[in-house]
Design a protein around this motif. Structure first.
Motif, short mmCIF file in Angstrom:
data_model
loop_
_atom_site.label_atom_id
_atom_site.label_comp_id
_atom_site.label_asym_id
_atom_site.label_seq_id
_atom_site.Cartn_x
_atom_site.Cartn_y
_atom_site.Cartn_z
N UNK A 144 0.83 -1.21 0.00
CA UNK A 144 0.00 0.00 0.00
C UNK A 144 0.86 1.25 0.00
N UNK A 145 1.83 1.32 0.90
CA UNK A 145 2.71 2.47 0.95
C UNK A 145 3.51 2.65 -0.32
N UNK A 146 4.00 1.52 -0.88
CA UNK A 146 4.79 1.59 -2.11
C UNK A 146 3.93 2.06 -3.28
N UNK A 147 2.68 1.59 -3.34
CA UNK A 147 1.79 1.99 -4.43
C UNK A 147 1.45 3.47 -4.36
N UNK A 148 1.16 3.96 -3.17
CA UNK A 148 0.85 5.39 -3.01
C UNK A 148 2.06 6.24 -3.39
N UNK A 149 3.23 5.85 -2.90
CA UNK A 149 4.44 6.60 -3.22
C UNK A 149 4.77 6.56 -4.70
N UNK A 150 4.64 5.38 -5.33
CA UNK A 150 4.91 5.26 -6.76
C UNK A 150 3.93 6.10 -7.57
N UNK A 151 2.67 6.12 -7.14
CA UNK A 151 1.65 6.91 -7.85
C UNK A 151 1.94 8.39 -7.76
N UNK A 152 2.42 8.84 -6.61
CA UNK A 152 2.79 10.25 -6.46
C UNK A 152 3.93 10.63 -7.40
N UNK A 153 4.94 9.74 -7.50
CA UNK A 153 6.07 10.00 -8.40
C UNK A 153 5.62 9.96 -9.85
N UNK A 154 4.76 9.01 -10.20
CA UNK A 154 4.20 8.90 -11.54
C UNK A 154 3.43 10.18 -11.91
N UNK A 155 2.59 10.63 -10.99
CA UNK A 155 1.79 11.83 -11.25
C UNK A 155 2.68 13.06 -11.43
N UNK A 156 3.72 13.18 -10.59
CA UNK A 156 4.62 14.33 -10.69
C UNK A 156 5.37 14.31 -12.03
N UNK A 157 5.86 13.14 -12.45
CA UNK A 157 6.57 13.04 -13.72
C UNK A 157 5.63 13.28 -14.90
N UNK A 158 4.41 12.74 -14.81
CA UNK A 158 3.44 12.93 -15.89
C UNK A 158 3.04 14.39 -16.01
N UNK A 217 -0.55 6.24 -20.14
CA UNK A 217 -1.03 5.19 -19.26
C UNK A 217 -2.05 5.80 -18.29
N UNK A 218 -3.30 5.32 -18.30
CA UNK A 218 -4.31 5.86 -17.37
C UNK A 218 -3.90 5.64 -15.92
N UNK A 219 -4.29 6.56 -15.08
CA UNK A 219 -3.92 6.48 -13.66
C UNK A 219 -4.46 5.21 -13.02
N UNK A 220 -5.72 4.84 -13.32
CA UNK A 220 -6.31 3.63 -12.72
C UNK A 220 -5.54 2.38 -13.14
N UNK A 221 -5.12 2.32 -14.40
CA UNK A 221 -4.33 1.18 -14.88
C UNK A 221 -3.00 1.12 -14.15
#
Length: 250
Positions: free
Chosen positions: A103-117, A170-174
């Motif tokens: 859970x923590x890794x997914x939230x952190x990875x999503x934050x980095x993905x969103x920032x880069x996107x 890549x969609x965020x949900x995917x």
């Protein structure tokens, strides 16, 4: 019709880089302050009693603290975050510890993905053509399977896999679904190692030697994760073969 002022356009362009800049500031600050010294096997072994007591005494606060620490570490691409997964297994066991780590890794990875996107995604993707463009199209068409395979088999650094999909559409949900499912098996494996950390440390102490990574990860676990990655790669590979065969028969 009134056109936006050049300064307004420049301001909006710079605003896109704010999330990524904040992440870089936290990462550089952490490295300068030596936070990476706390993400070592030796340090985890040294404070394991304190961690166990904190988790036992503070319940949900300890759980939230653990998930938050994991989220921050992953979002700023801090090294050796797998040690946090060991800590999760040590503190909460295989299933709860593995789920909390994932859970923590997914939230952190999503934050980095969103920032880069936000900073680069659309601008870079629109400039990709030729062979790279075909690769991007293939990734986008099978984004879930490709990303799942990359998560299951750590052939690339974790931070790289967090960022690369942001350069494609890549969609965020995917991204979130493939990341969580792809991270979970490895998280459970490392949490199982963490659950037995006391035994590993006792055996190392009996032999009068420090604990190494080789004591934690067995070849069987590595081959198991590679097998899961091959299964996840079947869908995109079969699609690629079908397209090739269809092109030849046309």
């Amino acid at each position: 019709m009134r056109h936006p002022e050049p300064s307004t356009k420049a301001g909006k362009a710079l605003l896109r880089f704010v999330p990524l800049a904040l992440i870089l500031v936290v990462l550089v600050t952490g490295l300068l302050l030596g936070w990476h010294r706390y993400l070592t096997l030796e340090y985890l072994a040294a404070i394991r009693t304190t961690l166990k007591a904190f988790a036992s005494d503070h319940g949900w606060l300890a759980i939230l603290t653990y998930v938050l620490a994991y989220t921050v570490a992953v979002s700023v691409a801090f090294p050796a975050t797998w040690l946090l997964t060991l800590a999760g297994g040590f503190l909460y066991g295989i299933w709860i510890g593995g789920l909390l780590a994932a859970t923590g890794a997914t939230i952190g990875a999503t934050m980095l993905f969103w920032a880069a996107q936000t900073a680069f995604g659309e601008g870079l993707r629109s400039r990709v053509d030729g062979f790279a463009g075909k690769v991007a199209q293939g990734f986008e068409a099978n984004a879930f399977s490709y990303l799942l395979a990359l998560r299951l088999a750590p052939v690339l650094p974790f931070a790289v896999v967090n960022i690369v999909p942001a350069l494609f559409k890549v969609p965020l949900t995917t991204y979130v679904a493939a990341t969580l499912l792809g991270i979970l098996p490895g998280a459970l494996v490392y949490a199982s190692i963490g659950q037995g950390l006391e035994t590993i440390l006792a055996e190392a102490a009996a032999l009068d030697r420090p604990v190494g990574v080789g004591d934690l990860v067995t070849p069987g676990m590595t081959f198991g994760l590679l097998g899961l990655a091959l299964l996840a790669a079947i869908a995109p590979l079969s699609g690629f073969i079908r397209r090739k065969l269809a092109g030849r028969s046309a």
